[in-house]
Design a protein around this motif. Sequence first.
Motif, PDB file in Angstrom:
ATOM      1  N   ILE A 201      -8.220 -21.698  -5.879  1.00 48.11           N
ATOM      2  CA  ILE A 201      -9.542 -21.952  -5.300  1.00 48.11           C
ATOM      3  C   ILE A 201     -10.616 -21.242  -6.117  1.00 48.11           C
ATOM      4  O   ILE A 201     -11.677 -21.823  -6.410  1.00 48.11           O
ATOM      5  N   ARG A 202     -10.360 -20.024  -6.514  1.00 52.74           N
ATOM      6  CA  ARG A 202     -11.351 -19.273  -7.298  1.00 52.74           C
ATOM      7  C   ARG A 202     -11.672 -19.978  -8.617  1.00 52.74           C
ATOM      8  O   ARG A 202     -12.829 -20.069  -9.028  1.00 52.74           O
TER       9      ARG A 202
ATOM     10  N   TRP B  41      -8.371 -29.151  -0.886  1.00 55.34           N
ATOM     11  CA  TRP B  41      -7.292 -28.249  -1.287  1.00 55.34           C
ATOM     12  C   TRP B  41      -6.033 -28.630  -0.519  1.00 55.34           C
ATOM     13  O   TRP B  41      -6.057 -28.687   0.717  1.00 55.34           O
ATOM     14  N   SER B  42      -4.953 -28.882  -1.232  1.00 56.91           N
ATOM     15  CA  SER B  42      -3.686 -29.214  -0.576  1.00 56.91           C
ATOM     16  C   SER B  42      -2.761 -28.000  -0.596  1.00 56.91           C
ATOM     17  O   SER B  42      -2.621 -27.332  -1.619  1.00 56.91           O
TER      18      SER B  42
ATOM     19  N   THR C 217      -7.550 -20.858   3.580  1.00 59.74           N
ATOM     20  CA  THR C 217      -8.359 -21.791   2.798  1.00 59.74           C
ATOM     21  C   THR C 217      -9.742 -21.948   3.415  1.00 59.74           C
ATOM     22  O   THR C 217     -10.755 -21.966   2.712  1.00 59.74           O
ATOM     23  N   HIS C 218      -9.809 -22.059   4.732  1.00 56.86           N
ATOM     24  CA  HIS C 218     -11.102 -22.176   5.407  1.00 56.86           C
ATOM     25  C   HIS C 218     -11.970 -20.945   5.144  1.00 56.86           C
ATOM     26  O   HIS C 218     -13.203 -21.062   5.038  1.00 56.86           O
ATOM     27  N   GLU C 219     -11.337 -19.775   5.015  1.00 60.70           N
ATOM     28  CA  GLU C 219     -12.095 -18.556   4.743  1.00 60.70           C
ATOM     29  C   GLU C 219     -12.519 -18.475   3.277  1.00 60.70           C
ATOM     30  O   GLU C 219     -13.646 -18.059   2.975  1.00 60.70           O
ATOM     31  N   LEU C 220     -11.626 -18.870   2.373  1.00 60.69           N
ATOM     32  CA  LEU C 220     -11.939 -18.796   0.947  1.00 60.69           C
ATOM     33  C   LEU C 220     -12.967 -19.840   0.539  1.00 60.69           C
ATOM     34  O   LEU C 220     -13.788 -19.595  -0.355  1.00 60.69           O
TER      35      LEU C 220
END
Length: 850
Positions: free
Chosen positions: A410-411, A422-423, A450-453
């Motif tokens: 993600i970064r 994102w899977s 993922t929701h936080e990142l």
Amino acid sequence: MKKILPFLIFLVLPMLLFGSEPLRETINFNRDWKFKLGDYPGAEAPTYKDSDWFAIGLPHSFSIPYFLSKDFYIGYGWYRKSFDCKPEWANKRIFLQFEAAFQDAEVYVNGSRIGEHKGGYTGFSMDITAAVKPGANVIAVRLNNKWDPRLAPRAGEHTFSGGIYRDVSLVVTDPLHVTWYGTFVTTPEISADSARVNIKTEVRNDGSSSAVCTVHQQIIDPEGNPVTEATSTQTVAPGAFLVFDQTTDRIPHPRLWHPDHPFLYSVRTTVLNGNKPVDEVVSPLGFRWMKWTADQGFFLNGEHFYFHGANVHQDHAGWGDAVTDAAIYRDVKMLKEAGFDFIRGSHYPHSPALSDACDKLGVLLWSENCFWGTGGIAQKGNWNSSAYPTDPQDQSEFEQSVKDTLRDEIRIHRNHPSVAIWSMCNEVFFSDKTVMGKVKNLLSSVVQETHELDPTRPAAIGGSQRGDLDKLGDVAGYNGDGARLFKNPGIANVVSEYGAILKPRPGNYDPYWGDLQKEAFPWRSGQIIWCGFDHGSIGGFYRGQKGVIDYFRLPKRSWYWYRNEYKKIPPPEWPQPGIAAKLQLTASNATISGTDATDDCQLVVSVLDAQGKPISNSPPVTLSVEQGPGEFPTGRSITFNPGSDISIRDGMAAIEFRSYFAGTSTIRATSPGLQDATLTITITGAPVFVPGQTPPVADRPYHAFRNMTTSAMADGNLATDRPTQVSSEAPDHSGRMANDGNAATYWSPADKRPNPWWQLDLEQITALSKSKINFGSKSFWPYKIEISDDGSLWTLVADQPSPTGNEQIRTDSFPAGSHGRYVRITLTGVPAETPARISEVEVYGHVLTP
């Protein structure tokens, strides 16, 4: 523009006073490495003698040259490189940045161990400042690709070759600098009328005193003009980092990013220490917004958008995973030219070059983590293992590896407008049944993370057609028969794989729908074919040749079918047999920019008749570098033979050519009895190739690797959780219930039509030995079993027209030499009005090696 001018003066004046040297140096480090397979104690020492090691360039794979073998070297390899530290780097920070290395990398500088990175699909940055000295320095990397029970992935069906197979850079910054991928660019307010841009920037101070830090943001339009800016100042303590959270003024009428018009903006981030500019980075930006819905599908920029996509693996003929950025761009361009507007990065985080290409060409991207399962679950020790560990001692560290890779993925990719989702995984229901509860807990955890990142994109569960996994995320990806089993499932969804059919080039001029329905349902977001390109696979030749484009990046006829369907471009005339007279040699580009293997070209050789018309004759052809620099994966020459791993088919062959030296290369194509063809390629940059002085490229003869330590593969049950098709299915008794590993569930046809059938897709051609059918009771019916390689031509392997006895489980041995991808069971004597059923099917065999 008036608001920007004062800051431009404020920014430019210090540059005039302090000099105009680059604020941040990023030096490509792909050239001039030494490499040797094996483990060599002491090889990290600067004085270690590596004169007998191979001179290589990056990107590099342990397996070069590689051509679709199911086996590959597993073990250690060492890389070494020397470089000079410039005097002007004193008081700077020096970082070594890898875009990926598979999969356990220990990094040394001048004999000092800098650190270790585990995980083969995401980049990493190491601060080597303390170990670097003025003058000559030596980097050494000890790398292994051994299967690790605590490291994702534990399973998969491509290959897992070791190597520093993506680019490496040396980055030199001021002590006050933006961290590695330290900007996060979002558009919290966006419409066709106006938009604001938010940039969160991590700034680190590695200096010895506090810094009064100003961060200035400029939004740059597609023509390179600044359109707005934001500036803020904070004090950053020594050894600390702060996040600067800045939002611009509204930008009127932004040009929106869309596959039909991929307008790309950028964000230029400048860091100042006091009044002195000290660092600068540029991040991609696209103005677009997306919505995934359960009932109306996918929306892009407020308009309904049904996408047509392809799954993509990263490896190419000869070079394996070690491909150039230019080759990745060509991959995306080929799919775009056929009308595909969506790519699923199967089944691991891909190179930043893929996101770049999707941004520029206008292709949406499904970015996937490497938590991955595959059928035929084996015990510990190879990539057919349970996707999730069965040993409790492995579980905590494995879960952390999944989270670490997700975080880095993600970064690295979060600023790319092409990334739509994102899977979390692919087909992790291929885990031991005893740990499925922990699989679900892990998926729920990474969805939340993922929701936080990245709160701006949803989290998908890829390959969620088994195991009750599909509702754990925001979007469900259904593979194979999931297209049939999950109609209007009540969650945003996509057919993430369809049509996985073996089709060596040239193949037929038709699509490969598999279980995909031809209608575009309003609740479905899109469809993604398996797959875009042929790829190497631990399943062997039969598993990897399912692309619409072959391994050498030549289109199959199905590619032309999709191009005609999506772009309305008629197919060309297919080559026919003729009398071969000469060769033709063409290149994707006549100039290769630079000598760092970020650029290359694809060479295509065609067989022509005397009139210059392409024909399908496929004689042996050799390409040779006659003069100048450059190399093929096999060295200075490569030979294509019909029927070989390095193949020529349908009158065409292709390979990618790269160079680590500048100059002019002449390449000649030859074939016995045919007129030669030549081609000139210009390579720009430095150093320049000097005949007689530049060391020659070593020959790398191709020999398919064979794993001599593996014993003959024992037959096992390959049926559980594989895709199914049926003549019909009653409510709550679908075809998948006959191979779900649970004898309490069963398939039952929906009607009383004669001869109902149940069909299994093993997803690869397999050597088959026997089957077991559990009818769930002592009532069973006459049946026959057939097998097929292609789903069209069937071979009878068992026939029970009048079975005797009262066993509820029936076992049938197949004739010696039986093989197939599909197994079909037909119930041939079900009495009228009798509800037929099959509770569980097991099919035994092993992967068939050609």
